[in-house]
Write a protein that holds these residues in place. Structure first.
Motif, PDB file in Angstrom:
ATOM      1  N   VAL A  89       0.838  -1.204   0.000  1.00 44.06           N
ATOM      2  CA  VAL A  89       0.000   0.000   0.000  1.00 44.06           C
ATOM      3  C   VAL A  89       0.871   1.251   0.000  1.00 44.06           C
ATOM      4  O   VAL A  89       0.600   2.208  -0.724  1.00 44.06           O
ATOM      5  CB  VAL A  89      -0.977  -0.012   1.196  1.00 44.06           C
ATOM      6  N   GLU A  90       1.931   1.237   0.784  1.00 50.25           N
ATOM      7  CA  GLU A  90       2.851   2.381   0.791  1.00 50.25           C
ATOM      8  C   GLU A  90       3.437   2.606  -0.600  1.00 50.25           C
ATOM      9  O   GLU A  90       3.547   3.749  -1.059  1.00 50.25           O
ATOM     10  CB  GLU A  90       3.971   2.161   1.808  1.00 50.25           C
ATOM     11  N   ASN A  91       3.811   1.528  -1.254  1.00 52.20           N
ATOM     12  CA  ASN A  91       4.353   1.646  -2.611  1.00 52.20           C
ATOM     13  C   ASN A  91       3.310   2.207  -3.572  1.00 52.20           C
ATOM     14  O   ASN A  91       3.623   3.068  -4.400  1.00 52.20           O
ATOM     15  CB  ASN A  91       4.841   0.290  -3.117  1.00 52.20           C
ATOM     16  N   LEU A  92       2.080   1.718  -3.478  1.00 48.82           N
ATOM     17  CA  LEU A  92       1.017   2.202  -4.364  1.00 48.82           C
ATOM     18  C   LEU A  92       0.778   3.695  -4.181  1.00 48.82           C
ATOM     19  O   LEU A  92       0.626   4.440  -5.151  1.00 48.82           O
ATOM     20  CB  LEU A  92      -0.285   1.443  -4.092  1.00 48.82           C
ATOM     21  N   LEU A  93       0.731   4.138  -2.914  1.00 43.54           N
ATOM     22  CA  LEU A  93       0.443   5.547  -2.645  1.00 43.54           C
ATOM     23  C   LEU A  93       1.604   6.470  -3.002  1.00 43.54           C
ATOM     24  O   LEU A  93       1.416   7.673  -3.129  1.00 43.54           O
ATOM     25  CB  LEU A  93       0.053   5.731  -1.174  1.00 43.54           C
ATOM     26  N   SER A  94       2.782   5.911  -3.179  1.00 47.32           N
ATOM     27  CA  SER A  94       3.925   6.749  -3.546  1.00 47.32           C
ATOM     28  C   SER A  94       4.140   6.808  -5.059  1.00 47.32           C
ATOM     29  O   SER A  94       4.990   7.557  -5.533  1.00 47.32           O
ATOM     30  CB  SER A  94       5.196   6.261  -2.855  1.00 47.32           C
ATOM     31  N   MET A  95       3.363   6.031  -5.803  1.00 41.02           N
ATOM     32  CA  MET A  95       3.501   6.018  -7.267  1.00 41.02           C
ATOM     33  C   MET A  95       2.607   7.076  -7.902  1.00 41.02           C
ATOM     34  O   MET A  95       1.529   7.377  -7.402  1.00 41.02           O
ATOM     35  CB  MET A  95       3.083   4.652  -7.833  1.00 41.02           C
ATOM     36  N   VAL A  96       3.053   7.602  -9.018  1.00 37.12           N
ATOM     37  CA  VAL A  96       2.247   8.533  -9.811  1.00 37.12           C
ATOM     38  C   VAL A  96       1.716   7.763 -11.012  1.00 37.12           C
ATOM     39  O   VAL A  96       2.437   6.993 -11.638  1.00 37.12           O
ATOM     40  CB  VAL A  96       3.107   9.731 -10.279  1.00 37.12           C
ATOM     41  N   ARG A  97       0.434   7.959 -11.303  1.00 42.18           N
ATOM     42  CA  ARG A  97      -0.192   7.260 -12.420  1.00 42.18           C
ATOM     43  C   ARG A  97       0.595   7.511 -13.705  1.00 42.18           C
ATOM     44  O   ARG A  97       0.980   8.625 -14.011  1.00 42.18           O
ATOM     45  CB  ARG A  97      -1.631   7.735 -12.584  1.00 42.18           C
ATOM     46  N   GLY A  98       0.866   6.424 -14.443  1.00 38.59           N
ATOM     47  CA  GLY A  98       1.635   6.509 -15.670  1.00 38.59           C
ATOM     48  C   GLY A  98       3.106   6.186 -15.479  1.00 38.59           C
ATOM     49  O   GLY A  98       3.841   5.996 -16.431  1.00 38.59           O
ATOM     50  N   GLU A  99       3.540   6.084 -14.237  1.00 40.61           N
ATOM     51  CA  GLU A  99       4.940   5.812 -13.921  1.00 40.61           C
ATOM     52  C   GLU A  99       5.345   4.387 -14.302  1.00 40.61           C
ATOM     53  O   GLU A  99       6.476   4.143 -14.700  1.00 40.61           O
ATOM     54  CB  GLU A  99       5.129   6.024 -12.408  1.00 40.61           C
ATOM     55  N   ASN A 100       4.427   3.455 -14.169  1.00 45.24           N
ATOM     56  CA  ASN A 100       4.694   2.058 -14.489  1.00 45.24           C
ATOM     57  C   ASN A 100       4.262   1.793 -15.933  1.00 45.24           C
ATOM     58  O   ASN A 100       3.076   1.803 -16.242  1.00 45.24           O
ATOM     59  CB  ASN A 100       3.907   1.152 -13.529  1.00 45.24           C
ATOM     60  N   PRO A 101       5.204   1.575 -16.844  1.00 43.86           N
ATOM     61  CA  PRO A 101       4.860   1.452 -18.261  1.00 43.86           C
ATOM     62  C   PRO A 101       3.953   0.265 -18.586  1.00 43.86           C
ATOM     63  O   PRO A 101       3.231   0.298 -19.569  1.00 43.86           O
ATOM     64  CB  PRO A 101       6.204   1.320 -18.976  1.00 43.86           C
TER      65      PRO A 101
END
Length: 89
Positions: free
Chosen positions: A13-25
């Protein structure tokens, strides 16, 4: 997130909340939508809470989201803080 071998639910969950949409190709919708960070404080907080709830429910089914709170950092860079209160399944 994978069901096994991918860390604790809290860490995921911490990882998900620290990601910005579009960051993971390979998974373009995973992450928080960056457009919320350019909105007014009230609009941004409400949208971020909804976005975080959707994100956690979609990508981390091992937890139940009890509450997501937004803390607006008093910094000139406009930082937001997301805090999610979770219960393990």
């Amino acid at each position: 997130m994978k069901a096994a071998g991918n860390g604790t639910p809290k860490q995921c969950v911490e990882n998900l909340l620290s990601m910005v949409r579009g960051e993971n190709p390979m998974e373009r919708v995973k992450g928080i939508d960056a457009r919320w960070f350019d909105r007014l404080e009230g609009q941004a907080a409400e949208g971020l809470v909804e976005d975080a709830n959707w994100l956690i429910r979609t990508y981390e089914p091992r937890v139940n989201v009890e509450d997501v709170k937004i803390s607006i950092a008093e910094q000139q860079d406009g930082s937001y803080g997301l805090t999610a209160f979770l219960s393990d399944v």
